[in-house]
Design a protein around this motif. Structure first.
Motif: not given
Ligand code: BGC
Length: 366
Positions: A168-171, A191-194, A203-206, A230-234
């Protein structure tokens, strides 16, 4: 341009500051016939909190470039105050600057300043940030979509190395009023959308961080972490200041080093975070090249000369093709922190303090 100077003289604004300039013209210009005009460059930097670069790199390199050319300059910082920005611009115009170079705080106030300068015959340059709908004669920056792409690729590399499945990636995006933040996001989204679409990543919080303010970024990131349990990996963080804010929150939760965080600007804190293993990468933009290119243009336009930049950027608001210089950014990770030091951007003594001394040695920083 030439017409601008004629207007300038005609309305009698050659007051105070430029009077001395009128007496002595040692430059060999001049297309415009305004041979008596000696360049004086005004620069308005945006703030000193959103990034260390403005005071530690841009000011230093711009001053050095103007001094080396023997040109008078006045470099000021608006400290994120839009009224102050306008006041500084007015004062600079009154004091007789021949070129005004700005890093806008938003396009609206930036445009007002540029238009006013133009109406008074002062040449204008957008430095680093494009003023949408603005009237700057030149735009000098980096390829900002490429910056974002490097951030996206860097995060993917770090997540792959960590072997995180379906991360899960946060922006943490830059300021919504900064056109660069839009371009960075376009870059990392490419890069990340695909990966979100193929469900390889989640997709995490943005969220955008107002004014690129690290203090607000910390609050926002803390909420993101709570909200996701706490589930944010990047973390795709748009610059080193925002990245450091996320890292400070990760530290409190003992997650630093486990969750890769990106950055930009190769500032001392960002590089230290990389050496410590808390930050995945940063993007180095050789500000000296940006400052040198901008200074060269600023001096040329002040003399009424035209320079071919060989490139234009389309202003998405007005559709105008703005003559531009766009430089190449470079991704930096632990192994290449030494390149930033070798390039003279960051001082080894400042980087390699205390606990970082051993990390510097281990990573070949001499
Ligand atoms: C610049 C970045 C900087 C950010 C915050 C952007 O417009 O391109 O280098 O980190 O503003 O100041």
């Amino acid at each position: 341009m030439r017409k601008g100077f004629l207007t300038f003289a005609a309305v009698g604004l050659l007051a105070t500051g430029s009077m001395a300039a009128c007496g002595d013209d040692s430059s060999s210009n001049d297309a415009g016939g305004d041979a008596a005009k000696k360049p004086k460059i005004g620069v308005i930097l945006p703030d000193s909190k959103s990034s260390a670069r403005w005071e530690t790199a841009d000011r230093r390199f711009l001053k050095a470039a103007f001094d080396a050319a023997g040109v008078e300059s006045d470099i000021q910082n608006a400290q994120n105050d839009k009224n102050a920005f306008q006041t500084i611009a007015d004062q600079m115009i009154t004091s007789g600057v021949t070129t005004l170079m700005i890093v806008n705080l938003d396009s609206g106030t930036g445009k007002a300043v540029l238009d006013k300068a133009k109406s008074q015959g002062v040449a204008t340059i957008d430095y680093d940030r494009l003023t949408l709908g603005g009237s700057a004669q030149y735009y000098v920056s980096f390829d900002n979509e490429a910056v974002g792409k490097l951030q996206g690729e860097g995060l993917v590399k770090c997540l792959t190395e960590k072997g995180v499945k379906n991360p899960t990636v946060a922006y943490l995006n830059g300021s919504p009023t900064d056109n660069n933040a839009t371009l960075f996001k376009n870059g990392y989204d490419s890069v990340l959308k695909p990966k979100f679409e193929s469900k390889e990543y989640t997709k995490g919080p943005d969220q955008s961080v107002p004014d690129w303010d690290p203090a607000q970024a910390a609050t926002i990131f803390e909420q993101m972490l709570t909200q996701t349990g706490g589930k944010i990996d990047g973390v795709l963080s748009a610059n080193d200041g925002l990245g450091n804010a996320a890292i400070s929150v990760l530290k409190k939760n003992k997650l630093n080093g486990k969750v890769p965080v990106t950055g930009q600007d190769a500032d001392v804190t960002g590089l230290q975070n990389i050496l410590a293993g808390d930050q995945c990468m940063t993007v180095y933009k050789a500000v000296k090249k940006e400052a040198d290119a901008a200074a060269e243009l600023a001096i040329a336009v002040a003399k009424g000369e035209r320079k071919e930049t060989g490139q234009t950027v389309k202003d998405p608001e007005s559709g105008r093709d703005v003559p531009s210089v766009l430089l190449e950014p470079k991704a930096i990770d632990k192994a290449t922190v030494k390149d930033v030091v070798a390039d003279g951007y960051v001082d080894k003594a400042k980087l390699c303090t205390g606990a970082y001394a051993a990390l510097c040695t281990a990573n070949g920083i001499s």
